[in-house]
Motif scaffolding. Structure first.
Motif, short mmCIF file in Angstrom:
data_model
loop_
_atom_site.label_atom_id
_atom_site.label_comp_id
_atom_site.label_asym_id
_atom_site.label_seq_id
_atom_site.Cartn_x
_atom_site.Cartn_y
_atom_site.Cartn_z
N PHE A 1 0.81 -1.21 0.00
CA PHE A 1 0.00 0.00 0.00
C PHE A 1 0.85 1.27 0.00
O PHE A 1 0.45 2.29 -0.56
CB PHE A 1 -0.94 0.01 1.21
CG PHE A 1 -2.12 -0.91 1.07
CD1 PHE A 1 -2.27 -1.71 -0.04
CD2 PHE A 1 -3.09 -0.98 2.06
CE1 PHE A 1 -3.36 -2.57 -0.19
CE2 PHE A 1 -4.19 -1.83 1.92
CZ PHE A 1 -4.31 -2.63 0.80
N GLN A 2 2.02 1.21 0.60
CA GLN A 2 2.89 2.39 0.66
C GLN A 2 3.71 2.58 -0.61
O GLN A 2 3.90 3.70 -1.08
CB GLN A 2 3.83 2.29 1.87
CG GLN A 2 3.12 2.43 3.21
CD GLN A 2 4.05 2.12 4.37
OE1 GLN A 2 5.24 1.79 4.19
NE2 GLN A 2 3.52 2.19 5.59
N LYS A 3 4.20 1.47 -1.18
CA LYS A 3 5.15 1.55 -2.30
C LYS A 3 4.55 1.16 -3.65
O LYS A 3 5.15 1.42 -4.69
CB LYS A 3 6.35 0.64 -2.02
CG LYS A 3 7.03 0.89 -0.68
CD LYS A 3 7.73 2.22 -0.64
CE LYS A 3 8.51 2.39 0.66
NZ LYS A 3 9.19 3.71 0.74
N GLY A 4 3.37 0.53 -3.63
CA GLY A 4 2.82 -0.01 -4.87
C GLY A 4 3.12 -1.49 -4.95
O GLY A 4 4.04 -1.99 -4.28
N ILE A 5 2.39 -2.21 -5.78
CA ILE A 5 2.53 -3.66 -5.85
C ILE A 5 3.72 -4.09 -6.72
O ILE A 5 4.52 -4.92 -6.33
CB ILE A 5 1.23 -4.29 -6.40
CG1 ILE A 5 0.08 -4.04 -5.42
CG2 ILE A 5 1.41 -5.79 -6.64
CD1 ILE A 5 -1.27 -4.40 -5.94
N LYS A 6 3.85 -3.48 -7.88
CA LYS A 6 4.90 -3.90 -8.83
C LYS A 6 6.30 -3.67 -8.27
O LYS A 6 7.21 -4.47 -8.50
CB LYS A 6 4.74 -3.14 -10.15
CG LYS A 6 5.72 -3.58 -11.23
CD LYS A 6 5.45 -2.84 -12.53
CE LYS A 6 6.36 -3.36 -13.65
NZ LYS A 6 7.79 -3.12 -13.35
N SER A 7 6.46 -2.58 -7.53
CA SER A 7 7.80 -2.23 -7.06
C SER A 7 8.29 -3.09 -5.90
O SER A 7 9.48 -3.08 -5.57
CB SER A 7 7.83 -0.75 -6.63
OG SER A 7 6.97 -0.52 -5.52
#
Length: 207
Positions: free
Chosen positions: A16-22
């Motif tokens: 949720f903080q960084k995004g899923i792909k990253s």
């Protein structure tokens, strides 16, 4: 089970903080201070882990909303508390989460979307309660307005034409929810909404 719960809790925060792909499984293992082998012994791949993270998040959000409803004075009070919580949650979530989910995990996106539809209609009893309290209009088809509300959020999340360079996502969320709430409220209900907004804007504690 303790390790599994810890993995889900910390992975959810990272997604949720960084995004899923990253976020990779290596990132998660490093963040937790465990080996990749240990992580893969609990979850066979990233998709399985992501699915459990999202499902647990939906359950948790539903439980928190139900708690707010139980603690509230009336239906308007409950709706506005939930509105404030959702607005706060949207400010914390990385905008790429939904995009990554749709693009890289489409099957999972569909499953989660169906679960969210089911959860949305759980609020109909609250609207009925508001009608009995004289706070919500009796001439409104609550099921229809929920579909309209969901359509607006879907457009906001998936629409590329939304001018996010001019207005923040939070401003759009606020406008959608307040328009929705005011539209189904009676005059008495709208007076309560005004009182709540005044308290919220003044950063007063809502009791």
């Amino acid at each position: 089970m303790v390790l599994r719960n810890r993995i889900v809790e910390e992975s959810t925060k990272l997604f949720f903080q960084k995004g899923i792909k990253s976020i990779t499984m290596s990132d998660i293992a490093s963040h937790l201070g465990i080996s990749k082998r240990t992580l893969y012994e609990v979850f066979c791949d990233k998709e399985e882990l992501l699915r459990e993270c999202l499902e647990c998040s939906i359950v948790k959000a539903d439980e928190e909303s139900q708690l707010l409803i139980n603690e509230s004075k009336d239906a308007i009070d409950a709706m506005m508390r939930i509105y404030a919580k959702n607005l706060n949650d949207s400010q914390k979530m990385n905008r790429s989460v939904v995009h990554d989910l749709r693009k890289y995990h489409p099957r999972l996106y569909k499953i989660i979307e169906e679960k969210q539809k089911e959860e949305a209609f759980a609020f109909i009893p609250l609207f009925k309660k508001g009608e009995e309290e004289g706070l919500m209009r009796s001439d409104v088809n609550f099921e229809i307005v929920i579909w309209l509300l969901k359509a607006q959020f879907k457009m906001l999340i998936e629409g590329d034409f939304i001018p996010t360079e001019k207005y923040s996502i939070e401003q759009f969320v606020s406008a959608i929810i307040l328009t929705f709430t005011r539209g189904i409220a009676t005059q008495k209900g709208n007076e309560k909404i005004d009182e709540y907004i005044a308290k919220y804007n003044n950063k007063e504690e809502i009791k």
